[in-house]
Design an enzyme around this catalytic site. Structure first.
Site, PDB file in Angstrom:
ATOM      1  CD  GLN A  20      -2.349   1.180   2.862  1.00 10.24           C
ATOM      2  OE1 GLN A  20      -2.776   0.137   3.320  1.00 10.24           O
ATOM      3  NE2 GLN A  20      -2.421   2.327   3.526  1.00 10.24           N
ATOM      4  CB  SER A  27       3.170   7.292   4.362  1.00  5.94           C
ATOM      5  OG  SER A  27       2.171   6.823   5.237  1.00  5.94           O
ATOM      6  CD  GLU A  67      -3.347   0.651   7.241  1.00  2.00           C
ATOM      7  OE1 GLU A  67      -2.163   0.541   7.589  1.00  2.00           O
ATOM      8  OE2 GLU A  67      -3.762   1.568   6.505  1.00  2.00           O
ATOM      9  CD  GLU A  85      -1.047  11.976  18.043  1.00  2.00           C
ATOM     10  OE1 GLU A  85      -0.422  11.891  19.115  1.00  2.00           O
ATOM     11  OE2 GLU A  85      -0.826  11.218  17.065  1.00  2.00           O
TER      12      GLU A  85
END
Length: 406
Positions: free
Chosen positions: A125, A128, A244, A372
């Site tokens: 995947q 990022s 995920e 977060e």
């Protein structure tokens, strides 16, 4: 809620257990092999697939068994109980495959899904990036359409798990910088062996190199490899991310070494500790045990929703958030309690240790979104709280780059 198996579930569990015992030597055990053998791991997954234990909940037309989420949970539990090593294509099964199922064309499904389940092809995947941090929609890898209708992809991805072994990947790109950042994205399937793709492993503090940085230098991708509509990549990516988070913390199992291993590898050592330490350690051990079980049983709610045909929702973020915390607390406690024994507690040959697990799990807290980000998802999409103010709201991605001086 009755957590005992129904007669049908008990019969399925017996069938799964019998298959594992029949193929005990071929499947191996965690820690049997020093290092990671790509070919052995692919063969193991193919064997499990041929036995009906991979892709249990996937539709039959996608190469799966068409079974229930509870059947998949039983498979996961029995494989963990027998200490069978993890499947090599977990990312493909848990993240990439569901994205192809929900957004791929019939041709893509026919070409990719069964091969993915058998580990004929390993997937990764590619989300990022170095410059976007936790703000996935701020990615800069671009895909430009050419005159013949194909696309040319240029940019860099980072923290891509198993990219060094992958045959295919799903890559999120920017195809239009002149709209809001969430609207100008498009997803593709990319051949990881294609010209222009460069994979460089990243050494982790555990000593392993499962993560990678991936460079795309004018990589040609046919339009037939697009997943979803042009500009609809954010919606497609949400399917990947929710899948995920479900696979990491909402499927009825625990992350990393689960509650059974707590009892086997940690609890038996408590009695050897000084008396003044035992009470506190027992309290922490009980809390970790309860948290692990809570993650598992809360995940059953997600299994129930999916069994009704729903897509994984934002509630999976809670399971992933709780699951990674429980696993990290468990590993930290094990290292503190076991001391030097933590160097070989998980497997006798030292190929997998509590210290390794302690070093790996911080990365799990980032996978699928940082803590977060997940708290924001829960606050906004589950609890209905107002979103945080955004400086880039109402402007194009190109304008946001200019405002940031990039």
């Amino acid at each position: 809620m009755d957590f005992d198996d129904t007669p049908d579930e008990a019969a399925w569990r017996a069938e799964v257990r019998a298959f594992i015992e029949e193929h005990r030597e071929e499947l191996g055990r965690r820690g049997d092999e020093r290092g990671f053998d790509d070919h052995v791991a692919r063969a193991r997954q193919a064997l499990l697939y041929d036995g009906g234990l991979v892709g249990v909940t996937w539709p039959v037309e996608a190469g799966g068994r068409g079974g229930t989420p509870m059947q998949q949970a039983i498979v996961d539990q029995e494989l963990a109980r027998a200490e069978v090593p993890a499947l090599i294509n977990l990312i493909g099964i848990g993240m990439c495959g569901p994205t192809v199922i929900h957004h791929g064309t019939e041709d893509q499904k026919a070409r990719y899904l069964q091969r993915l389940l058998r580990a004929d092809d390993v997937w990764c995947q590619l989300f990022s990036e170095p410059a976007s941090g936790s703000d996935l929609a701020a990615l800069r890898t671009k895909a430009v359409r050419t005159e013949d209708g194909s696309w040319r992809i240029s940019g860099q991805k980072v923290w891509t798990t198993l990219a060094h072994l992958a045959d295919h990947g799903i890559v999120l790109t920017r195809t239009d910088p002149d709209v809001a950042k969430h609207r100008g994205l498009t997803m593709f399937v990319v051949d990881m062996k294609a010209p222009g793709v460069t994979v460089r492993p990243l050494r982790q503090m555990s000593g392993g190199a499962d993560f990678n940085e991936v460079f795309f230098d004018d990589v040609v991708v046919p339009d037939t490899e697009r997943l979803g509509d042009v500009g609809d990549g954010w919606r497609v990516a949400l399917t990947t991310l929710m899948s995920e988070r479900l696979s990491l913390g909402g499927g009825g199992t625990e992350i990393g070494i689960g509650s059974t291993a707590i009892v086997e590898h940690v609890a038996r050592h408590v009695g050897a500790l000084p008396a003044d330490r035992q009470a506190l350690v027992r309290q922490q051990l009980g809390r970790a045990y309860v948290d692990s079980l809570g993650t598992r049983y809360t995940g059953y709610r997600q299994l129930s929703a999916i069994s009704r045909g729903d897509l994984p929702g934002p509630e999976a973020s809670a399971g992933k958030l709780a699951g990674t915390k429980a696993a990290r607390d468990l590993a930290d406690l094990a290292v503190r309690v076991l001391g030097d024994d933590a160097a070989y507690a998980v497997s006798a040959d030292g190929s997998s240790t509590w210290q390794d697990l302690q070093a790996v799990l911080p990365g799990m807290a980032i996978a699928g979104g940082t803590d977060e980000v997940l708290r924001n998802v829960i606050g906004e999409r589950v609890l209905g709280l107002p979103p945080e103010p955004r400086a880039d709201k109402g402007i194009t991605f190109r304008e946001s780059l200019a405002a940031a001086g990039a």
